[in-house]
Motif scaffolding. Sequence first.
Motif, short mmCIF file in Angstrom:
data_model
loop_
_atom_site.label_atom_id
_atom_site.label_comp_id
_atom_site.label_asym_id
_atom_site.label_seq_id
_atom_site.Cartn_x
_atom_site.Cartn_y
_atom_site.Cartn_z
N LYS A 63 5.83 40.97 83.75
CA LYS A 63 5.02 42.26 83.71
C LYS A 63 3.33 42.15 83.48
CE LYS A 63 4.51 46.29 80.36
NZ LYS A 63 3.66 47.02 81.47
N PRO A 126 -7.15 49.93 85.04
CA PRO A 126 -8.39 48.86 84.79
C PRO A 126 -8.36 48.00 85.93
CG PRO A 126 -6.87 48.83 83.11
CD PRO A 126 -6.60 50.19 83.77
N GLU B 14 4.17 45.50 74.13
CA GLU B 14 4.70 45.58 75.59
C GLU B 14 3.67 45.14 76.58
OE1 GLU B 14 7.15 47.52 76.73
OE2 GLU B 14 6.59 48.29 78.63
N GLU B 15 2.51 45.51 76.56
CA GLU B 15 1.76 45.19 77.52
C GLU B 15 1.28 43.55 77.74
OE1 GLU B 15 0.80 47.22 79.77
OE2 GLU B 15 1.47 49.35 78.96
N CYS B 16 1.45 42.87 76.45
CA CYS B 16 0.98 41.58 76.79
C CYS B 16 2.28 40.84 76.76
CB CYS B 16 -0.07 41.16 75.61
SG CYS B 16 -1.31 42.37 75.52
N GLU B 17 3.36 41.18 76.46
CA GLU B 17 4.49 40.59 76.35
C GLU B 17 4.55 39.43 75.24
OE1 GLU B 17 4.56 38.96 80.50
OE2 GLU B 17 6.49 40.17 80.83
N GLY B 33 -1.09 34.84 72.01
CA GLY B 33 -1.33 34.78 73.64
C GLY B 33 -1.95 36.02 74.20
N VAL B 37 -8.71 39.58 79.16
CA VAL B 37 -8.19 40.36 80.36
C VAL B 37 -7.08 41.28 79.99
CG1 VAL B 37 -7.14 40.08 82.43
CG2 VAL B 37 -9.04 38.71 81.86
N ASP B 38 -6.21 40.66 79.00
CA ASP B 38 -4.92 41.45 78.62
C ASP B 38 -5.53 42.76 77.91
OD1 ASP B 38 -3.19 39.59 79.70
OD2 ASP B 38 -3.07 38.45 77.69
N VAL B 40 -8.14 44.47 78.19
CA VAL B 40 -8.50 45.45 79.25
C VAL B 40 -7.35 46.65 79.75
CG1 VAL B 40 -9.28 46.14 81.54
CG2 VAL B 40 -10.33 44.02 80.45
N GLN B 41 -6.13 45.91 79.79
CA GLN B 41 -4.74 46.81 80.09
C GLN B 41 -4.50 47.28 78.90
OE1 GLN B 41 -2.88 46.95 82.91
NE2 GLN B 41 -1.37 48.02 81.82
N PHE B 44 -6.69 50.50 78.13
CA PHE B 44 -5.96 51.50 79.12
C PHE B 44 -4.93 52.44 78.60
CE2 PHE B 44 -3.62 52.60 83.00
CZ PHE B 44 -4.40 53.85 83.55
N GLU B 47 -5.60 54.34 75.57
CA GLU B 47 -6.45 55.56 75.93
C GLU B 47 -5.45 56.71 76.35
OE1 GLU B 47 -11.02 54.33 77.39
OE2 GLU B 47 -9.27 54.17 78.85
#
Lengths: 398, 81
Positions: A63, A126, B14-17, B33, B37-38, B40-41, B44, B47
């Motif tokens: 992911k 992004p 969820e987004e960063c596993e 972990g 950069v994670d 930034v996601q 988003f 938001e």
Amino acid sequence: MRRVAITGLGAVSSLGHDVQSLIEGTREGRSGVALTTLPNAELLSARYVAEVKNWDGAATLGKKKLNLADRFSQFAVAAAQQAVADAGDISGERTAVIVGTGVGGATTIEEAYDRVWRDGQQRVHPFSIPRLMANGPPSLISMEFGITGPGFAISSACSSSNHSIGMAFGMIRRGEVDVAVAGGAEASITFAGLKGWEALRVIAPDVCRPFSRDRRGMILGDGAGIVLLEDMDRARARGATIHAELAGFGMSSDAMDMVQPSMAGAARAIAQALASAGMNPEDIGYINAHGTGTPANDPTETKAIRHVFGAAADKLLVSSTKAMHGHGLGAAGALELVATIGALQSGIIPPTINFTEADPECDLDYVPNVARERRIAAAVSNSFAFGGLNAVLAIRAV
Amino acid sequence: MTDVADRVKDILAEECEADRAALSDDARLEDVGISSVDMVQVMFAIEEEFGISIGENDMSLDIETVGEVTAAIQRLVAAAG
């Protein structure tokens, strides 16, 4: 000069997510063409496409990395994983990664525009910028495998794959690197993209019929093809399975027209590929044609082949596998090289499907509709791009 | 407000596993972990989830702990009313 072995193959296409489905699919005359899965397809006249189906990008990248990869990059990384696993060995800093694309991250660009202009949103994803970069594939592949040698993308529309593979070939030949991961990727089947092709009036309304008198244009495809190239001595020393020798590469520019093909430009690229391989026309048994199925390409390509091969042209088998896997644009040359290697290895030449009627202007043996058994020692794969940029590869059995 | 914090942690996981159970308030992002950069996601996704806009001064990219992230988002959600 060193010789170059092809020791790894990878492919993602409308015929399936691996090399076997591409080689067997093209041999059996299977079509990957279907109605597009895009919403609002009824608003398109160019609605038949050869899309990669049931794609699960997370399965390839996980992911986190998926967030950074447009669809075309996902295909490229998947194909590279296959090619590297097939070859079994790469060498970090003595390895190059060169992957072409005609368009780049079309899906990402269109999603961003949809959000901003259609949906009135104030923010886009992004990672839109890193996703849409044309160099997404070489960058992600270099990270995936720790490749620290030269890396870049090449863009020459439908010739992007062959230019990339040809550049890698030259670098290994000259001893600049020992190994290269090379090929091309494309995923530009978007609604606005199809509208663009529709307006250009080169898309077939139903099926692609290369070299057939009633041909009405091309069918767009997507996917990625990657090959692993290696110094022949290195491949032999480590006991690698060598699929074929990449023997020659030729390129030329038409300097004529943005969309009309040129007989002279195509012929020069083919002749240079043969000269670069040290081969004569009679050495070649099969040509995987550019064969887009447009009214203009097919007779021009036929004349170019006749010009270079002379009397030997009548003994050649020529087919276009694009009728099956679609025109993959930046991925086309690499997918077709994989299909051509399959033909060289098996002695079964893939057919030109959907062929109904001979055209007096297209007078070669196009292997209509049914595969042909013929042992060949060498083959050529043509790519002639919009913008008049031509790139041709020649391979030899080992 | 704990609801907001829980949802933010769900998004981080969820987004960063990342392991959801490891996301205590004092857990350092680096240790679970999660890179800048994670984040930034993550911003988003936050938001989108809360219908808010995270400005330059609301949450810096060098934020260090999970608790600092959830506190910043709770403030923004409350302000958005």
